[in-house]
Design an enzyme around this catalytic site. Sequence first.
Site, mmCIF file in Angstrom:
data_model
loop_
_atom_site.group_PDB
_atom_site.id
_atom_site.type_symbol
_atom_site.label_atom_id
_atom_site.label_comp_id
_atom_site.label_asym_id
_atom_site.label_seq_id
_atom_site.Cartn_x
_atom_site.Cartn_y
_atom_site.Cartn_z
ATOM 1 N N SER A 38 0.830 -1.331 0.064
ATOM 2 C CA SER A 38 -0.010 0.178 0.001
ATOM 3 C C SER A 38 0.892 1.218 -0.079
ATOM 4 O O SER A 38 1.901 1.440 0.813
ATOM 5 C CB SER A 38 -0.887 -0.126 1.042
ATOM 6 O OG SER A 38 -1.425 1.357 1.309
ATOM 7 N N VAL A 46 11.591 2.764 14.733
ATOM 8 C CA VAL A 46 12.458 3.635 14.961
ATOM 9 C C VAL A 46 13.895 3.430 15.189
ATOM 10 O O VAL A 46 14.442 4.210 15.267
ATOM 11 C CB VAL A 46 11.749 4.959 15.775
ATOM 12 C CG1 VAL A 46 10.477 5.287 15.643
ATOM 13 C CG2 VAL A 46 11.454 4.018 17.239
ATOM 14 N N LYS A 77 25.443 -5.638 17.297
ATOM 15 C CA LYS A 77 24.620 -5.512 18.662
ATOM 16 C C LYS A 77 25.281 -7.192 19.182
ATOM 17 O O LYS A 77 25.225 -7.883 18.582
ATOM 18 C CB LYS A 77 22.935 -5.897 18.594
ATOM 19 C CG LYS A 77 22.458 -6.448 19.800
ATOM 20 C CD LYS A 77 20.867 -6.476 19.523
ATOM 21 C CE LYS A 77 20.304 -6.957 20.652
ATOM 22 N NZ LYS A 77 18.731 -7.296 20.380
#
Length: 509
Positions: A38, A46, A77
Amino acid sequence: MARKRRILVVGGGTAGWLTAAYLARSGADHLQITLLESPEIGIIGVGEGTFPTIRRTLQYLGIDEANFIRETSATFKQGIRFNDWTETPADGRHSHYFHPFEAPFYTEEASLVSYWLLQDEATRPPFAEAVTIQNRVAEARRAPKRPHEGEFSGPLNYAYHFDATRLAQVLSDRARVLGVEHKVGMLTDVVLDERGAIDHVVTREHGDLTADLYIDCTGFRAELIGKALDVPFKSVRDQLFTNRALACKIPYDRADAPLESYTIAAAHEAGWTWDIGLKGARGIGCVYSSDHLSDDRAEEILRGYIGRGIGKADISPRLIPFEAGYRERQWVKNCVAVGLSAGFLEPLESTGVVMIEAAIGMIAELLPAGGPVDAPARRFNQLMIARYDNIVDFLKLHYCLSNRTEPFWRDNADPASISDRLQDLLDQWRYRPPSRFDFILDLESFAFFNYQYILYGMGFKTDLAPVREDFPNVRGADRIFAKIRGFGESATRDLPSHRALIEEINAAA
């Protein structure tokens, strides 16, 4: 030549594009894949964290690691640092523990976990520091690898932090190279046939679209599996209480600010705050229970975490409501749900992307080239539901062991909110550490040692005193613990700073 099976992925974002790219890579000879996205619906995210499995997934897709890091503002990480989860801060005293991605150092000479448990609690080092070198490396803000080491590999296990919107674009580019057809259009209706399966979907721009298998990646809206097929959603809020997040991005105070090499999860009175360091900004979010905290108080906590120097006009936190739970069936007839449409528990431990990876891996292996398209549905549903239930237990472990005094934390420690399975394991772990035999590999996203890091990071007591004589090699164990300390110090000296490696990767473009 047999007709290729047509797959229609409805929805973009991480779930949609990762699904499309993975299936295109695995089924190039027998699958024809279209993704409908869409133009009016944005991507939630974020700043997102992942688990080390993502490296294998990206490598399988043929994505270049350095380019991925550059294009998504990614950083490395090496685990999660949990601040103030065990005790309510008082008189300026704080606590923390680390959940590294490295497994505890293993030797046939000594069971290090057992020897650590038998040491004096007052003088022994924290569990993760004692049994891995990664704790020292991550705390020193070092990278898990050096610049010359190969793609997706290094001396230490790692995952990434990344910008979710940019990741979707990287996956989109790769999926189209792999042959995925991209259609931009708005879904307006889902039409079922006489059997209750999806006959076709209706779009504003492209009219009717048909496929052999429809994959619902429409996020929390669950347009196919929820609205059209009406598959019930099973809430697990009786075990996991958080249901809101306030999220924002903030810049670093200077361009060369040190980069943490882990996700920070900082507990507060009714939940926790994530702090994810991307290359150019920090993604920060306050996760909380609306039954224990108002939205206004959550924003106060978020702003307090960020610091008093940032005024109200400088950040615009976005409210993301969610319900912890999953669809009771995720493959129904000719429709499979992947990502948020299938379920979501909470942001802790980055399980969202992990469950996408698990689902698409199973679809790729189980989907037959011919015959009924829903033949794998029963097995798929069994495996995915078991994974969700087991992750619920793993996440609950982080909360129910806390000694914090606030109502949210005391409610989490209530035995009525702990599953019978987890309670049974906790009862056993009071007299032995978690073992690989406690878990069935294909039903788990986390290994037994991940449970050890949480248990012993939070001060759980495993009493091995009655079998102390079974562990006589104390000196040998102490030598190994000393070696781990030495290796950790060497690695901290030898590995580059996290910021330096990220800057070097980006400069190489």
